[in-house]
Design an enzyme around this catalytic site. Structure first.
Site, PDB file in Angstrom:
ATOM      1  N   ASP A  15      31.485  13.873 -10.226  1.00  0.00           N
ATOM      2  CA  ASP A  15      32.077  12.573 -10.413  1.00  0.00           C
ATOM      3  C   ASP A  15      33.204  12.507 -11.087  1.00  0.00           C
ATOM      4  OD1 ASP A  15      29.712  11.940  -9.329  1.00  0.00           O
ATOM      5  OD2 ASP A  15      29.279  10.130 -10.242  1.00  0.00           O
ATOM      6  N   ARG A  95      26.940   6.809 -26.817  1.00  0.00           N
ATOM      7  CA  ARG A  95      27.942   6.076 -26.172  1.00  0.00           C
ATOM      8  C   ARG A  95      28.872   5.503 -27.248  1.00  0.00           C
ATOM      9  NH1 ARG A  95      26.529   9.918 -23.131  1.00  0.00           N
ATOM     10  NH2 ARG A  95      25.574   9.085 -20.924  1.00  0.00           N
ATOM     11  N   ASP A 124      25.689   2.350 -19.284  1.00  0.00           N
ATOM     12  CA  ASP A 124      26.775   2.955 -20.001  1.00  0.00           C
ATOM     13  C   ASP A 124      28.122   2.313 -19.838  1.00  0.00           C
ATOM     14  OD1 ASP A 124      25.311   4.890 -21.122  1.00  0.00           O
ATOM     15  OD2 ASP A 124      25.860   6.528 -19.628  1.00  0.00           O
ATOM     16  N   SER A 180      19.445  13.567 -12.156  1.00  0.00           N
ATOM     17  CA  SER A 180      20.638  13.385 -13.156  1.00  0.00           C
ATOM     18  C   SER A 180      19.999  13.727 -14.358  1.00  0.00           C
ATOM     19  CB  SER A 180      21.381  12.104 -13.013  1.00  0.00           C
ATOM     20  OG  SER A 180      20.716  11.215 -13.510  1.00  0.00           O
TER      21      SER A 180
END
Length: 415
Positions: A15, A95, A124, A180
């Site tokens: 990605d 994050r 996120d 993932s």
């Protein structure tokens, strides 16, 4: 005229590798990649070379592990944060640190925008962008997955792989891992793929190779192991008598917890954007630290201070989960938490065995537990007169008696 500069949160996966090239073409911009080393280990190998081959003009790979442990994980654990009763917030707490550093790099490089590869369905995107809004409201945020043109160009992985091949982007995409994974110092999270079926058994033998930080409880040692954690003002400062930094504490506890199959969680959680999602987590060291901290508090915290702090756990956890780490209300709660932790000092002994953590001893120089007062035998201190309980109970029963007299005993509890 100098090109616009964009700072991209870069992992090196399919990605973000595609996004790097797409941003460069779409915005005719100079792309500066940033990767935070927060404990991904071998995932960082070769990342700088890959970013440059993909077209990055400059590459930042910053070791933020010590800051992550000291300034993010430790304060969160002091607050007793646990989202929806199960999740120790491993991804959530990382994050704001990543976004904070992105903003700092953008300032230093004169960039006008930051970009991320978070999808438009997840949490996120919110965490990155709320942090940017709090710290640098003038910097633009680019979210390709919310761009219609980007989604039309890449409706699936096949199109992304074809794009990568066309542009000579060095990526490895495979169906061998149909899920993932996100790793850092505190945990590893797994989602999507076969995990999207909530009936799928994530503890089954055939999927044990998915796990990285821990063995299954069934395969953990048959011999229990004891561990001692020393706390000062709510922070773990030593393990088994060895004084360690917050980073070293986390690394040591991850090793111990993983060895004994501790810290696996499989849950369906409520995302901030409104949908439910299923996640599987490995948090071996964090689970030990969370348990030990709570045990230490039980011995050293005043009852009403503890209950006041506990009343804020749900709110605090939601703030972290939803991306409000730099919001004024989180900072206000943190100030109360810090005050509550001043006397959380002492030693906790735990017994680790096949996925379980058992209390095996507590001691503290500021313990509020007095065995002479708590004893069922005669109290040598005479600090507590059992006869006083009569008036205590009578006063607390008064409103119940009044209510019963007005509504009748049979009406209590009926709607």
């Amino acid at each position: 005229m100098a090109k616009e500069k964009i700072v991209l949160a870069y992992s090196g996966g399919l990605d973000t590798s595609v996004i790097l090239t797409w941003l460069k073409e779409t915005y005719d911009a100079e792309i500066i990649t940033f990767t935070a080393d927060i404990g991904q280990k071998e995932e960082l190998d070769g990342l700088e070379e890959k970013a440059k081959k993909t077209g990055a003009s400059k590459v930042y790979i910053d070791d933020l592990r010590a800051e992550f442990a000291k300034d993010f994980i430790y304060p969160m654990f002091q607050a007793g944060a646990l989202y929806e009763g199960q999740y120790l917030l491993g991804t959530s707490i990382a994050r704001p640190l990543i976004a904070k550093r992105m903003v700092e790099i953008a300032r230093a490089e004169g960039a006008t925008a930051i970009a991320h590869g978070a999808t438009g369905k997840g949490n996120d995107q919110v965490r990155f962008e709320l942090t940017a809004a709090a710290l640098a409201p003038d910097i633009k945020v680019i979210a390709p997955w919310r761009d219609t043109a980007f989604r039309e160009a890449f409706p699936g992985r096949a199109e992304m792989i074809a794009y990568a091949e066309k542009h000579g982007i060095p990526v490895q995409a495979s169906a061998s891992k149909p899920y993932s994974m996100d790793r850092n110092l505190l945990h590893i999270s797994f989602e999507s793929g076969m995990l999207e079926d909530p009936w799928f058994d994530s503890s089954a033998d055939e999927v044990q190779d998915m796990y990285v930080l821990s063995v299954s409880p069934e395969k953990a040692p048959d011999q229990a192991e004891y561990v001692e954690l020393d706390f000062e003002a709510g922070n773990c400062v030593a393990v088994n008598g060895e004084r360690l930094s917050p980073l070293a504490v986390m690394e040591k506890l991850n090793e111990l917890g993983g060895k004994h199959g501790i810290g696996r969680v499989d849950m369906v959680e409520n995302r901030f954007v409104g949908m439910k999602s299923r996640g599987v987590y490995e948090t071996p060291g964090g689970t030990i630290l969370f348990t030990a901290h709570r045990k230490m508090e039980s011995l050293t915290m005043d009852r009403d201070v503890m209950h006041l702090r506990d009343s804020l756990i749900s709110k605090y956890s939601s703030l972290v989960y939803n991306g409000f780490w730099f919001a004024p209300e989180r900072l206000a709660i943190q100030a109360l938490v810090a005050e509550s932790q001043k006397n959380v000092t002492g030693t906790v002994r735990l017994k680790l065995y096949k996925g379980n953590i058992m209390a095996a001893g507590l001691k503290s120089p500021v313990s509020l537990y007095n065995p002479h007062i708590a004893t069922m035998e005669a109290d040598p201190t005479q600090a507590y007169d059992q006869g006083d309980a009569t008036g205590f109970i009578r006063l607390n029963a008064l409103r119940l008696k009044v209510s019963s007299g007005v509504n009748g005993a049979e009406g209590i509890g009926k709607s």
